[in-house]
Design an enzyme around this catalytic site. Structure first.
Site, PDB file in Angstrom:
ATOM      1  N   HIS A  20       6.031   2.891  -8.655  1.00 33.02           N
ATOM      2  CA  HIS A  20       6.896   2.627  -9.798  1.00 33.02           C
ATOM      3  C   HIS A  20       8.085   1.758  -9.415  1.00 33.02           C
ATOM      4  O   HIS A  20       8.452   0.830 -10.128  1.00 33.02           O
ATOM      5  CB  HIS A  20       7.423   3.954 -10.373  1.00 33.02           C
ATOM      6  CG  HIS A  20       6.509   4.558 -11.392  1.00 33.02           C
ATOM      7  ND1 HIS A  20       6.809   4.609 -12.720  1.00 33.02           N
ATOM      8  CD2 HIS A  20       5.282   5.109 -11.267  1.00 33.02           C
ATOM      9  CE1 HIS A  20       5.816   5.181 -13.382  1.00 33.02           C
ATOM     10  NE2 HIS A  20       4.873   5.500 -12.512  1.00 33.02           N
ATOM     11  N   ASP A 120      13.283   2.708 -15.253  1.00 34.64           N
ATOM     12  CA  ASP A 120      11.877   3.042 -15.392  1.00 34.64           C
ATOM     13  C   ASP A 120      11.777   3.847 -16.683  1.00 34.64           C
ATOM     14  O   ASP A 120      12.592   4.746 -16.933  1.00 34.64           O
ATOM     15  CB  ASP A 120      11.428   3.899 -14.201  1.00 34.64           C
ATOM     16  CG  ASP A 120       9.921   4.123 -14.218  1.00 34.64           C
ATOM     17  OD1 ASP A 120       9.249   3.598 -13.330  1.00 34.64           O
ATOM     18  OD2 ASP A 120       9.407   4.824 -15.137  1.00 34.64           O
TER      19      ASP A 120
HETATM   20  C1  U2F Z   1       0.905   5.528  -9.082  1.00 35.41           C
HETATM   21  O1  U2F Z   1      -0.114   4.818  -8.452  1.00 35.41           O
HETATM   22  P1  U2F Z   1      -0.402   4.382  -6.957  1.00 35.41           P
HETATM   23  O2  U2F Z   1       0.807   4.018  -6.228  1.00 35.41           O
HETATM   24  O3  U2F Z   1      -1.271   5.370  -6.293  1.00 35.41           O
HETATM   25  O4  U2F Z   1      -1.352   3.142  -7.276  1.00 35.41           O
HETATM   26  P2  U2F Z   1      -1.141   1.698  -7.867  1.00 35.41           P
HETATM   27  O5  U2F Z   1      -0.361   1.639  -9.131  1.00 35.41           O
HETATM   28  O6  U2F Z   1      -2.499   1.183  -7.927  1.00 35.41           O
HETATM   29  O7  U2F Z   1      -0.314   0.961  -6.763  1.00 35.41           O
HETATM   30  C2  U2F Z   1      -0.700   0.908  -5.431  1.00 35.41           C
HETATM   31  C3  U2F Z   1       0.048  -0.265  -4.823  1.00 35.41           C
HETATM   32  O8  U2F Z   1      -0.003  -0.146  -3.411  1.00 35.41           O
HETATM   33  C4  U2F Z   1      -0.517  -1.339  -2.837  1.00 35.41           C
HETATM   34  C5  U2F Z   1      -1.313  -2.004  -3.942  1.00 35.41           C
HETATM   35  C6  U2F Z   1      -0.563  -1.600  -5.214  1.00 35.41           C
HETATM   36  O9  U2F Z   1       0.474  -2.535  -5.513  1.00 35.41           O
HETATM   37  O10 U2F Z   1      -1.374  -3.397  -3.735  1.00 35.41           O
HETATM   38  N1  U2F Z   1      -1.372  -1.021  -1.678  1.00 35.41           N
HETATM   39  C7  U2F Z   1      -1.369  -1.859  -0.617  1.00 35.41           C
HETATM   40  O11 U2F Z   1      -0.687  -2.896  -0.617  1.00 35.41           O
HETATM   41  N2  U2F Z   1      -2.147  -1.553   0.484  1.00 35.41           N
HETATM   42  C8  U2F Z   1      -2.916  -0.444   0.540  1.00 35.41           C
HETATM   43  O12 U2F Z   1      -3.579  -0.245   1.569  1.00 35.41           O
HETATM   44  C9  U2F Z   1      -2.930   0.424  -0.572  1.00 35.41           C
HETATM   45  C10 U2F Z   1      -2.149   0.111  -1.680  1.00 35.41           C
HETATM   46  C11 U2F Z   1       0.228   6.505  -9.998  1.00 35.41           C
HETATM   47  F1  U2F Z   1      -0.622   7.291  -9.261  1.00 35.41           F
HETATM   48  C12 U2F Z   1      -0.565   5.798 -11.076  1.00 35.41           C
HETATM   49  O13 U2F Z   1      -0.983   6.783 -11.975  1.00 35.41           O
HETATM   50  C13 U2F Z   1       0.252   4.766 -11.805  1.00 35.41           C
HETATM   51  O14 U2F Z   1      -0.611   3.963 -12.568  1.00 35.41           O
HETATM   52  C14 U2F Z   1       1.010   3.881 -10.836  1.00 35.41           C
HETATM   53  C15 U2F Z   1       1.949   2.949 -11.552  1.00 35.41           C
HETATM   54  O15 U2F Z   1       2.643   3.627 -12.548  1.00 35.41           O
HETATM   55  O16 U2F Z   1       1.724   4.650  -9.855  1.00 35.41           O
END
Ligand code: U2F
Length: 463
Positions: A20, A120
């Site tokens: 976020h 946010d």
């Molecule tokens: C929460 O989600 P997450 O943080 O689990 O997942 P994403 O929104 O998909 O974001 C993951 C980010 O981490 C980066 C990737 C994304 O920008 O490029 N990343 C990386 O660079 N290298 C890696 O090996 C693994 C990930 C939540 F769980 C969700 O429900 C929400 O949708 C989200 C946004 O609100 O936040």
């Protein structure tokens, strides 16, 4: 006052969990460059600030942004269980007092009255602060607009479905909500319908989210981590009628248009990009379930066995602590077939021509990054917005599939990989996601809608 020549003072409040805070910070950085005479105070917890500032290389941060660490609500000597939501609940319990403390410090230090409050969108209490300070509240919605709309309609959804005891009620769809007719009741985030969860009492976090539907309409603008061109028309029309100042500033975890390829030595600490260089075009399965979800032990085994049996080249982002979950000897046996690394430069991996499919949890930012790079998806949703995102990917956009039953088994994964990488259906998905990529590139261009909406935001903040 240290910044007396600066005219405006924008306060920004982050939600320090999942992915976020990074998209919010990226927006603030762009704003700070666009309006150099405005001061930005960025409130976030110490841990989340540390991650952001490590990731964005401090020399790239404009001098008109100042970060403040606010309390994370974790008591001294607290021993965490393994549940990711625990830290969230402690943080939410500490709000809004922790943010008020930050506000006092920033106003004293900067010496300029606050002119706007960007937060946010999860931080629903911000509307109260904005009223007390008589400044506009600008929430930023990091997830997709579909889930925004679900929150806006929370009262109606609860009225219609809360007491629905039909055994098949989970399969009913949100027919009445413009643009959401393909979303099933069982896809909804737990907080929306208590029948979807086991504990009936709302936790502090759920309570904060429950209030969103009533708070958001009191905002001055809403900023979406999204492009106007990607909405289904009924959803856009409906949201615009309720939120005339809706702005779509584009995907915030990506630099659009994409920057030139990075120097490999900077980014490729694990060698995964040079490994991708040696693979065939569109052949590799990139696997990552984001920053919060943990794939259960048995599913990790099934996934690994499936990948090995399929022979598909793979790149798996898996934290070291979960490596023990892999089958015995897996790493040795697959050393020529793939790579397991603790963290991947995901946007570069998805942009690489060898990447053929993204095995994902359907986190919003991951889905955005896959679309922006034209990569079809195979998904295993966990919680929150993941099931809704999966439904959109599979049924509305047709750019991927959700693994049957939302649980990974060896045979389901093998079937899904084949379908996306080999079959005609997969080629269709690729075509569709490629055309969404084109739409995104245009929308993100210098004359696109995102630049226009960003300019509007800049004007509002400069008033
Ligand atoms: C929460 O989600 P997450 O943080 O689990 O997942 P994403 O929104 O998909 O974001 C993951 C980010 O981490 C980066 C990737 C994304 O920008 O490029 N990343 C990386 O660079 N290298 C890696 O090996 C693994 C990930 C939540 F769980 C969700 O429900 C929400 O949708 C989200 C946004 O609100 O936040």
């Amino acid at each position: 006052p240290i910044e007396s020549s600066r005219k405006q003072h924008v306060v920004v409040m982050a939600f320090p969990f999942g992915t976020h805070a990074i998209p919010l910070f990226n927006l603030v950085r762009k704003l700070a460059i666009a309006i150099p005479n405005t001061h930005f105070s960025f409130f976030n917890t110490y841990n989340s600030n540390k991650l952001i500032f490590l990731a964005s290389n401090s020399s790239n941060i404009p001098s008109n942004i100042k970060a403040y660490n606010i309390g994370d609500g974790v008591p001294m000597n607290n021993v965490f269980t393994n549940h990711p939501i625990e830290a969230v609940e402690l943080f939410v319990k500490a709000t809004p007092e922790n943010f008020y403390k930050g506000l006092e410090a920033a106003i004293t230090e900067i010496g300029i009255k606050i002119s706007s409050l960007i937060t946010d969108a999860f931080l629903s209490f911000a509307v109260v602060i904005s009223k007390e300070m008589n400044v506009p509240w600008i929430p930023v919605w990091v997830s997709v607009p579909y889930t925004f709309s679900i929150h806006v309609y929370i009262d109606l959804i609860r009225q219609l479905y809360e007491n629905d005891e039909d055994s098949d009620s989970g399969d009913k769809t949100l027919e009445l909500i413009p643009g959401l007719s393909k979303i099933h009741i069982k896809d909804l985030p737990d907080v929306i319908l208590p029948i979807n969860r086991t504990n009936l009492e709302e936790s502090p976090f759920e309570c904060m989210l429950s209030k969103l539907g009533r708070m958001l309409p009191q905002s001055a603008n809403v900023d979406m981590n999204f492009y106007q061109e990607l909405y289904p028309i009924p959803l856009l029309d409906d949201l615009k009628s309720k939120f005339p100042n809706l702005l779509n500033v584009g995907y915030l975890t990506l630099s659009m248009p994409p920057p030139p390829p990075p120097l490999l030595s900077d980014l490729d600490v694990t060698g995964c990009l040079s490994w991708l260089d040696r693979q065939k075009a569109m052949s590799v399965a990139y696997i990552s379930f984001g920053t919060v979800a943990t794939l259960p032990h048995n599913e990790t085994l099934e996934l690994a066995e499936a990948v090995e049996a399929s022979g598909v080249p793979f790149l798996w982002s898996l934290k070291d602590k979960w490596k023990d979950y892999l089958p015995n000897g897996f790493l040795e046996r697959t050393s020529m077939q793939g790579k397991v690394i603790p963290w991947a430069p995901q946007t570069q991996v998805l942009a690489h021509s060898s990447t053929g499919v993204f095995v994902t949890h359907f986190g919003s930012n991951s889905v955005n990054e896959s679309i922006a790079n034209g990569v079809p998806m195979i998904g295993r949703p966990f919680f929150g917005d993941h099931p809704v995102n999966g439904r959109i990917v599979e049924e509305i956009q047709g750019i991927g599939l959700r693994v049957e039953g939302d649980v990974l088994t060896k045979s389901r994964v093998i079937k899904s990989l084949e379908l996306v990488l080999v079959h005609e259906q997969g080629k269709e998905m690729r075509k569709k996601v490629q055309s969404l990529k084109e739409i995104v590139l245009k929308a993100a261009g210098p004359n696109g809608s995102a630049a226009k909406d960003f300019k509007t935001l800049v004007e509002k903040l400069s008033m």
